[in-house]
Scaffold this motif. Structure first.
Motif, short mmCIF file in Angstrom:
data_model
loop_
_atom_site.label_atom_id
_atom_site.label_comp_id
_atom_site.label_asym_id
_atom_site.label_seq_id
_atom_site.Cartn_x
_atom_site.Cartn_y
_atom_site.Cartn_z
N ALA A 1 77.26 148.00 107.38
CA ALA A 1 76.81 148.42 105.87
C ALA A 1 76.71 149.46 106.79
O ALA A 1 76.69 151.25 105.57
N ALA B 1 66.76 150.79 98.03
CA ALA B 1 67.29 149.56 97.85
C ALA B 1 67.77 148.72 98.72
O ALA B 1 67.46 147.48 98.73
N SER B 2 68.06 149.77 99.90
CA SER B 2 68.00 148.85 101.34
C SER B 2 66.67 147.93 101.54
O SER B 2 66.85 147.21 102.42
N SER C 1 64.57 146.50 99.52
CA SER C 1 64.69 145.70 98.10
C SER C 1 65.74 144.89 98.55
O SER C 1 65.59 143.25 99.37
N ALA C 2 66.51 145.04 99.01
CA ALA C 2 67.46 144.04 99.81
C ALA C 2 67.12 143.38 101.24
O ALA C 2 66.93 142.57 101.68
N LEU C 3 66.37 144.08 102.02
CA LEU C 3 66.08 143.69 103.50
C LEU C 3 65.25 142.37 102.79
O LEU C 3 64.82 141.47 103.73
N VAL D 1 65.35 140.57 99.95
CA VAL D 1 65.84 139.16 99.16
C VAL D 1 66.24 138.99 100.37
O VAL D 1 66.27 137.15 100.21
N LEU D 2 66.72 139.54 101.65
CA LEU D 2 67.91 138.39 102.54
C LEU D 2 67.41 138.06 103.39
O LEU D 2 67.27 137.28 104.17
N ALA E 1 71.53 145.19 105.25
CA ALA E 1 70.68 145.60 105.06
C ALA E 1 69.39 146.86 105.72
O ALA E 1 68.92 147.80 105.37
N TYR F 1 69.11 150.58 105.62
CA TYR F 1 67.25 151.14 105.46
C TYR F 1 66.85 152.45 106.36
O TYR F 1 66.23 153.40 106.41
N THR G 1 59.56 143.24 105.57
CA THR G 1 60.36 143.86 104.56
C THR G 1 59.51 143.83 102.88
O THR G 1 59.99 145.12 102.49
#
Length: 276
Positions: free
Chosen positions: A145, A164-165, A167-169, A171-172, A195, A199, A258
């Protein structure tokens, strides 16, 4: 920090400096994550094949050789102030820098809590020696990434990338609460890594762009130090919770970090705007 302060002076005269700095941070982030994977794996292998003491000596030798080479590299001279340059009277610590330091502290908490949870789960599974390698898989997706970040168009501002990153942190990281085996843990951590680098790269790139050139070293050191503090805090809290309830409460610290990172990113973006 000693590396990150060099990119802006190196690209100072380039017409597309921001694109080059973004690419440099992306490469550096990816290289950092690759070393995060290869370092523990190499030393761990040497510890098993030869001896732990010899592995430690090899690591120390690499640090002395390549650390000295890096310190003496000609690019280090570019970070020195020009003779007669007037230093800025602007404060070293600003509100923006404090927010970015908090963001890095939260990512440090992710690192510390995730490593603690991985160690607890691996130990419970009878494979304590796998803990380091499991945690190192975080760097695989992060390296990929990190390289991809260089391809993002400049119109996507750093605050937007940060949101965005983050948010990905979140969720993942949530699946960490469900893992029960080493195989599941490796898969989740590998995906979470995708992610991490975006970030961190966004945070460090912003820090370099919002301070005066002579303050870049201070800013980078502050963010790196905040990451270490977060690592210690995440490990401490996760370790205490793991003593009470195993690996799942430890991973809850990761998810909490996160979630806080996302809240902080949204507030920061709302304050500065997506294009700043």
């Amino acid at each position: 920090p000693l590396a990150r302060v060099r990119w802006q002076p190196i690209t100072r005269r380039a017409p597309d400096q921001r694109r080059l700095v973004d690419a440099a941070f992306s490469y550096e982030g990816a290289a950092d994550e690759v070393s995060f994977v290869l370092g523990p794996a190499t030393v761990g292998l040497l510890a098993v094949v030869v001896a732990p003491g010899d592995a430690l000596l090899v690591a120390a030798g690499l640090l002395v050789a390549f650390g000295s080479w890096f310190a003496l590299h000609p690019t280090a001279a570019l970070t020195r102030p020009e003779p007669g340059a007037v230093r800025s009277d602007a404060p070293v610590i600003t509100g923006v820098l404090v927010v970015l330091a908090l963001a890095q502290m939260l990512i440090g908490m992710l690192f510390g809590a995730t490593q603690t949870g991985s160690t607890v789960l691996a130990t419970a599974a009878g494979e304590p020696g796998q803990a380091g390698l499991i945690h190192a898989t975080l760097g695989v997706g992060s390296a990929i990434a990190g390289l991809a970040i260089a391809a993002l168009p400049e119109r996507i501002g750093y605050p937007t990338r940060m949101v965005a990153s983050a948010s990905a942190l979140l969720v993942l990281s949530v699946p960490l609460l469900l893992v029960q085996t080493i195989g599941q843990l490796v898969a989740v951590i590998a995906l979470l890594g995708f992610a991490v680098a975006p970030y961190m790269i966004s945070n460090f790139a912003m820090a370099g762009s919002v301070v005066e050139p002579e303050r870049v070293g201070t800013a980078m050191t502050l963010l790196a130090g905040a990451t270490g503090i977060g690592y210690a805090l995440g490990s401490t809290v996760a370790g205490r919770l793991a003593d009470l309830g195993g690996h799942t409460p430890a991973f809850a610290v990761t998810v909490t970090a996160t979630a806080l990172a996302l809240v902080l990113s949204l507030a920061f973006r709302a304050r500065r705007g997506s294009s700043s």
